[in-house]
Design a protein around this motif. Structure first.
Motif, PDB file in Angstrom:
ATOM      1  N   ASP A 389      82.855 154.328  12.255  1.00 29.21           N
ATOM      2  CA  ASP A 389      81.741 154.920  11.453  1.00 29.21           C
ATOM      3  C   ASP A 389      81.690 154.788  10.073  1.00 29.21           C
ATOM      4  OD1 ASP A 389      80.703 155.953  13.768  1.00 29.21           O
ATOM      5  OD2 ASP A 389      81.547 157.618  13.601  1.00 29.21           O
ATOM      6  N   GLU A 390      82.979 154.468   9.357  1.00 32.46           N
ATOM      7  CA  GLU A 390      82.923 154.318   8.035  1.00 32.46           C
ATOM      8  C   GLU A 390      82.789 152.841   7.674  1.00 32.46           C
ATOM      9  OE1 GLU A 390      86.895 154.556   4.592  1.00 32.46           O
ATOM     10  OE2 GLU A 390      86.934 155.137   6.535  1.00 32.46           O
ATOM     11  N   ALA A 391      83.219 151.915   8.663  1.00 27.97           N
ATOM     12  CA  ALA A 391      82.988 150.578   8.489  1.00 27.97           C
ATOM     13  C   ALA A 391      81.244 150.281   8.450  1.00 27.97           C
ATOM     14  CB  ALA A 391      83.387 149.661   9.597  1.00 27.97           C
ATOM     15  N   ARG A 392      80.631 151.007   9.484  1.00 27.85           N
ATOM     16  CA  ARG A 392      79.110 150.967   9.784  1.00 27.85           C
ATOM     17  C   ARG A 392      78.610 151.463   8.462  1.00 27.85           C
ATOM     18  NH1 ARG A 392      79.154 153.700  13.798  1.00 27.85           N
ATOM     19  NH2 ARG A 392      78.922 151.974  15.621  1.00 27.85           N
ATOM     20  N   ALA A 393      79.171 152.759   7.784  1.00 29.41           N
ATOM     21  CA  ALA A 393      78.477 153.390   6.863  1.00 29.41           C
ATOM     22  C   ALA A 393      78.566 152.204   5.489  1.00 29.41           C
ATOM     23  CB  ALA A 393      79.083 154.748   6.338  1.00 29.41           C
ATOM     24  N   ARG A 394      79.907 151.813   5.477  1.00 32.67           N
ATOM     25  CA  ARG A 394      80.175 150.944   4.106  1.00 32.67           C
ATOM     26  C   ARG A 394      78.871 149.598   4.463  1.00 32.67           C
ATOM     27  NH1 ARG A 394      84.958 149.735   5.430  1.00 32.67           N
ATOM     28  NH2 ARG A 394      85.725 151.349   4.303  1.00 32.67           N
ATOM     29  N   LEU A 395      78.738 148.983   5.748  1.00 34.40           N
ATOM     30  CA  LEU A 395      78.116 147.898   5.898  1.00 34.40           C
ATOM     31  C   LEU A 395      76.664 148.546   5.382  1.00 34.40           C
ATOM     32  CD1 LEU A 395      77.224 145.219   6.800  1.00 34.40           C
ATOM     33  CD2 LEU A 395      77.250 145.868   9.014  1.00 34.40           C
ATOM     34  N   GLN A 396      76.291 149.721   6.131  1.00 33.89           N
ATOM     35  CA  GLN A 396      75.006 150.066   5.738  1.00 33.89           C
ATOM     36  C   GLN A 396      74.521 150.217   4.402  1.00 33.89           C
ATOM     37  OE1 GLN A 396      72.631 150.518   8.093  1.00 33.89           O
ATOM     38  NE2 GLN A 396      71.146 150.966   6.402  1.00 33.89           N
ATOM     39  N   THR A 397      75.649 150.892   3.608  1.00 28.65           N
ATOM     40  CA  THR A 397      75.549 151.128   2.168  1.00 28.65           C
ATOM     41  C   THR A 397      75.422 149.576   1.339  1.00 28.65           C
ATOM     42  OG1 THR A 397      76.901 152.914   2.123  1.00 28.65           O
ATOM     43  CG2 THR A 397      76.714 152.061   0.081  1.00 28.65           C
ATOM     44  N   ILE A 398      75.950 148.519   1.984  1.00 21.39           N
ATOM     45  CA  ILE A 398      76.001 147.362   1.227  1.00 21.39           C
ATOM     46  C   ILE A 398      74.403 146.779   1.628  1.00 21.39           C
ATOM     47  CG2 ILE A 398      76.621 144.930   1.437  1.00 21.39           C
ATOM     48  CD1 ILE A 398      79.440 145.800   2.071  1.00 21.39           C
ATOM     49  N   LEU A 399      74.034 146.912   2.886  1.00 15.79           N
ATOM     50  CA  LEU A 399      72.717 146.485   3.111  1.00 15.79           C
ATOM     51  C   LEU A 399      71.546 147.071   2.393  1.00 15.79           C
ATOM     52  CD1 LEU A 399      73.024 146.186   7.023  1.00 15.79           C
ATOM     53  CD2 LEU A 399      72.930 144.368   5.442  1.00 15.79           C
ATOM     54  N   GLY A 405      66.446 140.939   1.293  1.00 20.93           N
ATOM     55  CA  GLY A 405      65.743 141.723   2.637  1.00 20.93           C
ATOM     56  C   GLY A 405      66.580 141.304   3.795  1.00 20.93           C
ATOM     57  N   VAL A 406      66.855 142.285   4.582  1.00 27.75           N
ATOM     58  CA  VAL A 406      67.468 142.016   6.026  1.00 27.75           C
ATOM     59  C   VAL A 406      66.793 142.839   6.971  1.00 27.75           C
ATOM     60  CG1 VAL A 406      69.728 142.342   7.237  1.00 27.75           C
ATOM     61  CG2 VAL A 406      69.764 142.153   4.745  1.00 27.75           C
ATOM     62  N   ILE A 407      66.493 142.133   8.095  1.00 25.02           N
ATOM     63  CA  ILE A 407      65.717 142.628   9.332  1.00 25.02           C
ATOM     64  C   ILE A 407      66.417 142.143  10.570  1.00 25.02           C
ATOM     65  CG2 ILE A 407      63.518 142.657  10.614  1.00 25.02           C
ATOM     66  CD1 ILE A 407      62.036 142.184   8.040  1.00 25.02           C
ATOM     67  N   VAL A 408      66.842 142.945  11.382  1.00 23.03           N
ATOM     68  CA  VAL A 408      67.404 142.563  12.551  1.00 23.03           C
ATOM     69  C   VAL A 408      66.462 142.690  13.865  1.00 23.03           C
ATOM     70  CG1 VAL A 408      69.305 142.828  14.499  1.00 23.03           C
ATOM     71  CG2 VAL A 408      69.770 143.289  12.045  1.00 23.03           C
ATOM     72  N   LEU A 409      66.117 141.380  14.554  1.00 22.07           N
ATOM     73  CA  LEU A 409      65.035 141.335  15.390  1.00 22.07           C
ATOM     74  C   LEU A 409      65.632 141.085  16.583  1.00 22.07           C
ATOM     75  CD1 LEU A 409      62.462 139.137  13.554  1.00 22.07           C
ATOM     76  CD2 LEU A 409      62.004 141.395  13.762  1.00 22.07           C
ATOM     77  N   LEU A 414      61.157 142.302  18.409  1.00 20.19           N
ATOM     78  CA  LEU A 414      61.037 143.580  18.037  1.00 20.19           C
ATOM     79  C   LEU A 414      62.149 144.110  17.033  1.00 20.19           C
ATOM     80  CD1 LEU A 414      60.950 145.638  21.559  1.00 20.19           C
ATOM     81  CD2 LEU A 414      58.982 144.971  20.078  1.00 20.19           C
ATOM     82  N   ILE A 415      61.396 144.948  15.965  1.00 18.74           N
ATOM     83  CA  ILE A 415      62.355 145.259  14.585  1.00 18.74           C
ATOM     84  C   ILE A 415      63.453 146.130  15.387  1.00 18.74           C
ATOM     85  CG2 ILE A 415      62.299 146.310  12.595  1.00 18.74           C
ATOM     86  CD1 ILE A 415      59.757 145.515  12.352  1.00 18.74           C
ATOM     87  N   ARG A 416      64.739 145.636  15.220  1.00 23.07           N
ATOM     88  CA  ARG A 416      65.780 146.785  15.673  1.00 23.07           C
ATOM     89  C   ARG A 416      66.458 147.641  14.298  1.00 23.07           C
ATOM     90  NH1 ARG A 416      68.669 144.523  19.940  1.00 23.07           N
ATOM     91  NH2 ARG A 416      70.249 146.406  19.336  1.00 23.07           N
ATOM     92  N   SER A 417      66.418 146.854  13.212  1.00 25.95           N
ATOM     93  CA  SER A 417      66.890 147.639  11.955  1.00 25.95           C
ATOM     94  C   SER A 417      66.586 146.784  10.692  1.00 25.95           C
ATOM     95  CB  SER A 417      68.415 147.953  11.917  1.00 25.95           C
ATOM     96  OG  SER A 417      69.051 146.661  11.988  1.00 25.95           O
ATOM     97  N   CYS A 418      66.241 147.377   9.377  1.00 26.93           N
ATOM     98  CA  CYS A 418      65.975 146.790   8.293  1.00 26.93           C
ATOM     99  C   CYS A 418      66.547 147.702   6.999  1.00 26.93           C
ATOM    100  CB  CYS A 418      64.407 146.692   8.220  1.00 26.93           C
ATOM    101  SG  CYS A 418      63.581 148.396   8.163  1.00 26.93           S
ATOM    102  N   ALA A 431      60.187 150.682   7.815  1.00 24.49           N
ATOM    103  CA  ALA A 431      61.224 151.644   8.336  1.00 24.49           C
ATOM    104  C   ALA A 431      60.399 152.629   9.498  1.00 24.49           C
ATOM    105  CB  ALA A 431      61.603 152.934   7.362  1.00 24.49           C
ATOM    106  N   VAL A 432      59.319 152.725   9.390  1.00 20.14           N
ATOM    107  CA  VAL A 432      58.364 153.490  10.343  1.00 20.14           C
ATOM    108  C   VAL A 432      58.002 152.637  11.447  1.00 20.14           C
ATOM    109  CG1 VAL A 432      57.627 154.970   8.792  1.00 20.14           C
ATOM    110  CG2 VAL A 432      56.119 153.162   9.341  1.00 20.14           C
ATOM    111  N   CYS A 433      58.334 151.255  11.411  1.00 24.89           N
ATOM    112  CA  CYS A 433      57.840 150.273  12.404  1.00 24.89           C
ATOM    113  C   CYS A 433      59.031 149.836  13.256  1.00 24.89           C
ATOM    114  CB  CYS A 433      57.259 148.955  11.850  1.00 24.89           C
ATOM    115  SG  CYS A 433      55.449 149.541  11.192  1.00 24.89           S
ATOM    116  N   VAL A 434      60.068 150.641  13.129  1.00 26.95           N
ATOM    117  CA  VAL A 434      61.371 150.194  13.869  1.00 26.95           C
ATOM    118  C   VAL A 434      61.165 150.257  15.430  1.00 26.95           C
ATOM    119  CG1 VAL A 434      64.026 150.653  14.328  1.00 26.95           C
ATOM    120  CG2 VAL A 434      62.999 150.385  12.038  1.00 26.95           C
ATOM    121  N   GLY A 435      61.416 149.288  16.079  1.00 25.05           N
ATOM    122  CA  GLY A 435      61.088 149.634  17.802  1.00 25.05           C
ATOM    123  C   GLY A 435      59.858 148.604  18.137  1.00 25.05           C
ATOM    124  N   ARG A 436      58.964 148.449  17.146  1.00 22.67           N
ATOM    125  CA  ARG A 436      57.737 147.903  17.271  1.00 22.67           C
ATOM    126  C   ARG A 436      57.773 146.252  16.665  1.00 22.67           C
ATOM    127  NH1 ARG A 436      53.569 150.965  13.679  1.00 22.67           N
ATOM    128  NH2 ARG A 436      52.417 149.236  14.373  1.00 22.67           N
TER     129      ARG A 436
END
Length: 756
Positions: A389-399, A405-409, A414-418, A431-436
């Protein structure tokens, strides 16, 4: 080394059990001792009279305390039974069994003892016993009276020896009488109660006890009398030594006369001790018999109460012992059940263990060890999850803090994250279109299609040694509106992630493109100024020389044509000269020299040039006095204000007069924002606003809506704003959805913020 929580809990529980057991034992011991003393009191009348009440009361108090303890334990058992705790039924059964085992024999013994005590007490008070005691008392009384009568007769006989003896010589005779009668004391009294002579202890007393007048009168009448003394004053064994018979006899006198005073002989003879003891014993037995006969019911209640209290204490002790022993038997099972329930709920904290040597106690220790191993394993897993979780949080903080801009499809687009930069660069609610699908995000349809084509081509032509990503440039155009939407230039890179998802990374290079354009226009302006400026002066001089040489030598028609042509050439050369100067100024704009500057004072100085009555469009100032000083170059900011006001006046004049026939005033204002901590300069007009294509490139050189404009005014303003670190915004003013003019805003940081 500190003890574990489990051992602390077990130690505390063990201490509580020991304290409870010791307390019950002490109370039971006290009850038995008090019960024993109570039994002794029932057999000892003196002890009974002195101590029975408080002994019985103390026993009752102990019994009440034991009963309260029993009730408390029973309430706890019922509460545990209602909560459904494991082992509660077992404890109840054990308590019931022990109570039944203690109660049944106790009740049997109690019933038999009750009947025995009741009938025994009744048998004590028989009619024959009462008659025998009465006869014994009468016999003792008669014996004592006989003894007294004999002593009186002997005293009367002995008094004859004193008839001829005078009072002065009576001492020797009294000694002789004392020896004859075996008396302890012999006294000769006068009729007035005066001691005449004595033999015995009375000789040594200053005031011996004298006979009463009634006794002397009775002796005169009967010649002699006797009475038993010492039995009523000293009841008990001490009366056997002090009991005595005191006899008084009238001494006969041979003299005849009225003046002769009679004398009295008093003899004290001790009673036989055996006789006195028997008489006292018979009398005491009769008295005690009569008292107990009168207190027969109370005596029965006393014995039955003692018996009932003994049964009560025995039953309570049996039940408490049952509960304590049952708790000891069921405790390991309860510890295991509680531990299993906590483990089932996910609680792997250290469990309580029992230090006994039997198998059940060993099972609790094994279970605690297993729980500790599970807790260690879960802690290791939680540490791993925490690191993940710390690594994920660190990665999320970096992103989140990346400017790119970073988008995972996924494979379907479909948008997985951004990250927030993607939303900022694309200016779309990602942000509100994640999953679409990305293609369903408003304004990004063409961009999503182009990105999908790039991924399809990349995956189709990717070889084992081919590139691991693709890169492409995109141009995004927002839909026209009343706000400043510029064309966004992107450079995007795409790659495939290990889980078959697609990674899209893109950067906004609009500022870079704009800077490159500005740099290119600056280079163009410098070259144009250099190439065009040189021929302009010869052209103007040549045209003026032609006019000077040919003036007056041509007919009027040709002269007019010459004059008009030379004037046109000179005017166009001047226009070209102004254009060249503007290009030169744009290309050679010096670096800003920032100094503390009062923006309101600067605007006041500039507005003096716009106060003429013949001004085309009036200028209205709305200045905020709270504005702090900023860091700025006064000369360059003065040029910014001039350019903005002139553009606003030109736009208002081109739009024409309003319904009243007057041109609306241009407004220049300043405002200090406490929230953003910045000073805002705003210039707004009432013109026709900016077209959408102009808004997208308004700050580029040679982009203008004026017929004769060069398009360098806003470009110069943008360049000066960048030198000052100011934010510049360009937008149309909307009223009820209709464009009512344009406004340009610049926001500056305070001077102390720039300095820091």
């Amino acid at each position: 080394m500190n003890a574990s929580p489990a051992s602390q809990v077990a130690g505390k529980s063990r201490a509580v059990r020991w304290a409870l057991g010791v307390g019950v034992s002490v109370m039971a011991a006290i009850g038995l001792v008090l019960l024993f003393l109570l039994t002794l009191a029932t057999n000892n009348r003196a002890l009974y009279e002195r101590n029975y009440a408080w002994l019985f009361g103390t026993n009752v108090v102990v019994a009440v305390l034991l009963l309260a303890l029993l009730v408390w334990v029973a309430v706890r058992l019922v509460a545990r039974l209602r909560r459904g705790r494991f082992g509660s039924r077992l404890l109840v059964k054990l308590a019931a069994i022990f109570a039944l085992v203690g109660l049944a024999p106790g009740l049997l013994i109690y019933v038999v003892s009750y009947q025995f005590v009741s009938r025994s007490i009744e048998s004590w008070f028989d009619v024959k016993v009462e008659g025998a005691l009465t006869a014994g008392v009468s016999l003792a009384r008669a014996t004592l009276e006989t003894q007294a009568s004999e002593t009186a007769a002997r005293t009367r006989s002995a008094s004859a020896q004193l008839a001829q003896v005078p009072a002065a010589g009576a001492g020797l005779a009294l000694e002789r009488i004392r020896d004859q009668l075996g008396a302890t004391d012999v006294v000769l009294w006068s009729a007035s109660g005066q001691l005449l002579a004595s033999a015995g202890p009375s000789s040594f007393q200053l005031h011996p006890e004298r006979p009463s007048a009634q006794q002397l009168r009775l002796v005169r009448e009967q010649r002699a009398m006797a009475q038993v003394e010492g039995l009523d004053d000293l009841p008990g064994p001490a009366a056997t030594q002090d009991a005595r018979v005191k006899a008084i006899a009238l001494v006969s006198s041979t003299s005849v006369g009225l003046l002769v005073e009679p004398r009295f002989l008093q003899v004290t003879v001790p009673l036989p001790p055996v006789l006195v003891a028997n008489a006292i014993a018979v009398q005491e037995a009769n008295r005690e018999y009569q008292e107990r006969a009168l207190a027969r019911d109370g005596l029965r209640r006393m014995y039955i109460g003692t018996l009932t209290l003994s049964l009560f204490l025995a039953v309570i002790a049996a039940v408490l012992l049952a509960i304590l022993l049952g708790n000891q038997l069921a405790r390991p099972l309860l510890v295991l059940a509680e531990g299993v329930r906590e483990v089932a709920q996910g609680n792997l904290s250290p469990k309580a263990v029992l230090e006994g040597k039997d198998e059940l106690d060993g099972l609790t220790r094994s279970f605690a060890l297993m729980t500790q191993q599970l807790a260690d394993a879960r802690e290791t897993a939680q540490d791993s999850m925490g690191a993940l979780d710390e690594a994920r949080a660190r990665l999320q903080t970096i992103l989140d803090n990346l400017t790119a801009g970073v988008i995972v499809l996924d494979a379907q687009g479909l948008i997985r994250s951004c990250n927030p930069s993607a939303t900022r660069i694309l200016r779309a609610p990602l942000a509100v279109c994640v999953g679409r699908p990305l293609a369903q995000v408003p304004g990004l349809e063409q961009f999503a299609s182009a990105v999908q084509r790039q991924f399809d081509d990349f995956l189709a032509h990717r070889g084992s040694h081919g590139p691991d990503h693709w890169e492409h440039a995109f141009e995004l155009h927002a839909s026209p509106s009343g706000a400043a939407h510029h064309a966004t230039s992107l450079v995007a890179r795409g790659a495939e992630l290990p889980d078959a998802t697609h990674l899209l990374v893109f950067d906004d290079i609009s500022d870079i493109v704009s800077a490159q354009r500005v740099q290119a226009w600056g280079e163009v302006a410098r070259r144009l100024a250099h190439e065009i400026k040189n021929p302009l002066t010869p052209i103007q001089l040549s045209a003026e020389r032609l006019e000077m040489k040919l003036s007056g030598k041509l007919p009027a028609t040709e002269q007019a044509l010459l004059t008009k042509s030379v004037k046109t050439i000179v005017q166009q050369v001047d226009a070209m000269q102004r254009l060249v100067n503007e290009f030169r100024d744009y290309a050679r704009l010096p670096a800003a020299e920032l100094q503390p500057l009062d923006l309101n004072a600067l605007i006041h100085d500039v507005l003096h040039l716009y106060e003429s009555d013949r001004a085309r469009v009036a200028v209205r100032a709305e200045l905020d006095p709270r504005c702090p000083a900023i860091a700025g170059d006064a000369q360059q900011l003065r040029q910014v204000v001039h350019n903005l006001l002139q553009n606003a006046q030109d736009a208002t004049e081109q739009a024409g007069a309003d319904a009243d026939g007057a041109l609306p005033a241009v407004c220049i204002s300043t405002h200090w924002s406490e929230a953003s901590r910045r000073v805002r300069l705003r210039v707004s007009d009432s013109g026709s606003g900016f077209p959408a294509h102009i808004l997208q490139r308004a700050f580029e050189p040679y982009v203008t809506t004026k017929v004769r404009g060069t398009g360098l005014g806003l470009a110069v303003v943008k360049k000066i704003a960048d030198e000052h670190g100011a934010r510049i915004e360009l937008a149309n003013r909307l009223e009820d959805g209709v464009v009512r003019g344009a406004q340009v805003s610049l926001s500056f940081a305070p001077e102390h913020a720039v300095a820091s």
